[in-house]
Motif scaffolding. Structure first.
Motif, PDB file in Angstrom:
ATOM      1  N   MET A   3     119.903  -3.077  66.554  1.00 21.10           N
ATOM      2  CA  MET A   3     121.273  -3.559  66.429  1.00 21.10           C
ATOM      3  C   MET A   3     122.008  -2.714  65.402  1.00 21.10           C
ATOM      4  N   PHE A  49     122.381 -10.073  60.122  1.00 23.12           N
ATOM      5  CA  PHE A  49     121.890 -11.446  60.178  1.00 23.12           C
ATOM      6  C   PHE A  49     121.050 -11.766  58.948  1.00 23.12           C
ATOM      7  N   GLU A  98     118.283 -15.236  57.865  1.00 18.22           N
ATOM      8  CA  GLU A  98     117.716 -16.511  58.320  1.00 18.22           C
ATOM      9  C   GLU A  98     116.777 -17.072  57.269  1.00 18.22           C
ATOM     10  N   MET A 119     125.403 -14.913  60.187  1.00 19.50           N
ATOM     11  CA  MET A 119     125.725 -13.761  61.021  1.00 19.50           C
ATOM     12  C   MET A 119     127.009 -13.117  60.500  1.00 19.50           C
ATOM     13  N   SER A 126     124.215  -9.648  72.943  1.00 16.41           N
ATOM     14  CA  SER A 126     122.895  -9.566  72.320  1.00 16.41           C
ATOM     15  C   SER A 126     122.875 -10.300  70.982  1.00 16.41           C
ATOM     16  N   ALA A 127     123.949 -10.155  70.212  1.00 15.79           N
ATOM     17  CA  ALA A 127     124.039 -10.851  68.921  1.00 15.79           C
ATOM     18  C   ALA A 127     124.065 -12.358  69.124  1.00 15.79           C
ATOM     19  N   ARG A 177     120.608 -13.641  69.869  1.00 16.54           N
ATOM     20  CA  ARG A 177     119.798 -13.698  68.638  1.00 16.54           C
ATOM     21  C   ARG A 177     120.208 -14.896  67.781  1.00 16.54           C
ATOM     22  N   ALA A 187     118.879 -18.246  69.212  1.00 18.16           N
ATOM     23  CA  ALA A 187     117.459 -18.444  68.905  1.00 18.16           C
ATOM     24  C   ALA A 187     117.279 -18.913  67.462  1.00 18.16           C
ATOM     25  N   MET A 188     118.045 -18.362  66.548  1.00 17.48           N
ATOM     26  CA  MET A 188     117.962 -18.756  65.137  1.00 17.48           C
ATOM     27  C   MET A 188     118.435 -20.200  64.940  1.00 17.48           C
ATOM     28  N   SER A 217     122.832 -24.347  72.351  1.00 13.36           N
ATOM     29  CA  SER A 217     122.046 -23.984  71.178  1.00 13.36           C
ATOM     30  C   SER A 217     122.287 -24.926  70.003  1.00 13.36           C
TER      31      SER A 217
END
Length: 278
Positions: free
Chosen positions: A1, A8, A10, A16, A33-34, A37, A40-41, A79
């Motif tokens: 990336m 990012f 976490e 972000m 794509s971001a 990601r 998922a986080m 999400s």
């Protein structure tokens, strides 16, 4: 990336950094794509029975947009299903984002974490009502727009002209999930807090047929709701495709809290003026 486009972090807080505000339907391949990601986080944040999900957006950049769209809807509401089960709090900070872990500066920053539910504000305009439906903009609008204020705190001047905060407590009907309902719930509530001085005849006709109400009742409710906390809004509802589209001034809202609590259908709405914060 590309570190110049995204970054990012976490831990107990998911963060972000972005080069531009995240759009809904014009994302680049890198932005998609971001988002994947970030989703998922967010799912790894889990769920706490005593906490709600907080999302904070920080940027100096202006423009008309809804804070819940930037922080949640444009990313994908699924999400937020677990972490936001009990409630969600979205807030705008007008400021420069902090430096990212890579040492770069970005114009936009998102931060998510689980926090304790805030108390209902006592310094605003409060409405208490029952909703037969929480995920239908028109039906939420009809219920809220016909509800008089239960309390207006001392010193509050109506209509609220500047930026504002919205605090909602809603009892979730059986089999309904907050992440699926929150956008339509908020759109209906904020629309109901406006008056429409000259509503579109076609939009009124479509609403009346949809709600099985006389046209005169819909016109009266649009032009003279019980409490037009946010004042007049020309073009509040317009014909769109086979139905209508709502255009409330929710871009003026810098703080939104929605908490799932109480008996099914119960709803408490509190609007607090923030003034001009930019």
């Amino acid at each position: 990336m590309n570190a110049q486009t995204f970054d990012f972090a976490e831990d107990s807080t998911v963060e972000m950094w972005l080069a531009r505000r995240l759009p809904f339907d014009t994302k680049t391949i890198e932005e998609k794509s971001a988002c994947a990601r970030l989703r998922a986080m967010l799912k790894r944040l889990g769920h706490s029975e005593s906490e709600i999900l907080s999302g904070v957006y920080t940027s100096l950049q202006g423009g008309r947009f809804d804070i819940e769209n930037v922080l949640a809807y444009n990313i994908g509401m699924s999400s937020f299903a677990q972490a936001g089960r009990n409630g969600m709090h979205f807030r705008r900070i007008w400021g420069a984002p902090k430096v990212s872990p890579s040492g770069n500066r970005f114009e936009h920053h998102h931060a998510y974490q689980l926090v304790a539910s805030p108390a209902k504000p006592a310094n605003g305009v409060n409405l208490e009502l029952e909703l037969s439906c929480i995920d239908d903009v028109a039906r939420v609008w009809w219920a809220v727009s016909g509800t008089s204020a239960a309390n207006i705190a001392a010193g509050v001047r109506l209509p609220v002209a500047g930026r504002f905060a919205l605090h909602v407590e809603v009892g979730m009907p059986q089999k309904k999930r907050l992440h699926n309902a929150i956008k339509k719930l908020l759109d209906g509530i904020v629309a109901a807090l406006h008056s429409e001085p000259a509503p579109s005849a076609e939009a009124v006709d479509r609403l009346a047929r949809y709600l099985s109400l006389p046209v005169s009742d819909v016109v009266r409710r649009l032009s003279d709701p019980a409490v037009a906390v946010l004042g007049e809004r020309s073009g509040l509802v317009r014909p769109y495709r086979n139905f209508v589209q709502w255009h409330p001034e929710d871009d003026r809202c810098d703080s939104i809290t929605v908490i799932a609590c109480g008996s099914p259908g119960s709803c408490s709405v509190t609007v607090t003026e923030l003034g001009e914060t930019r």
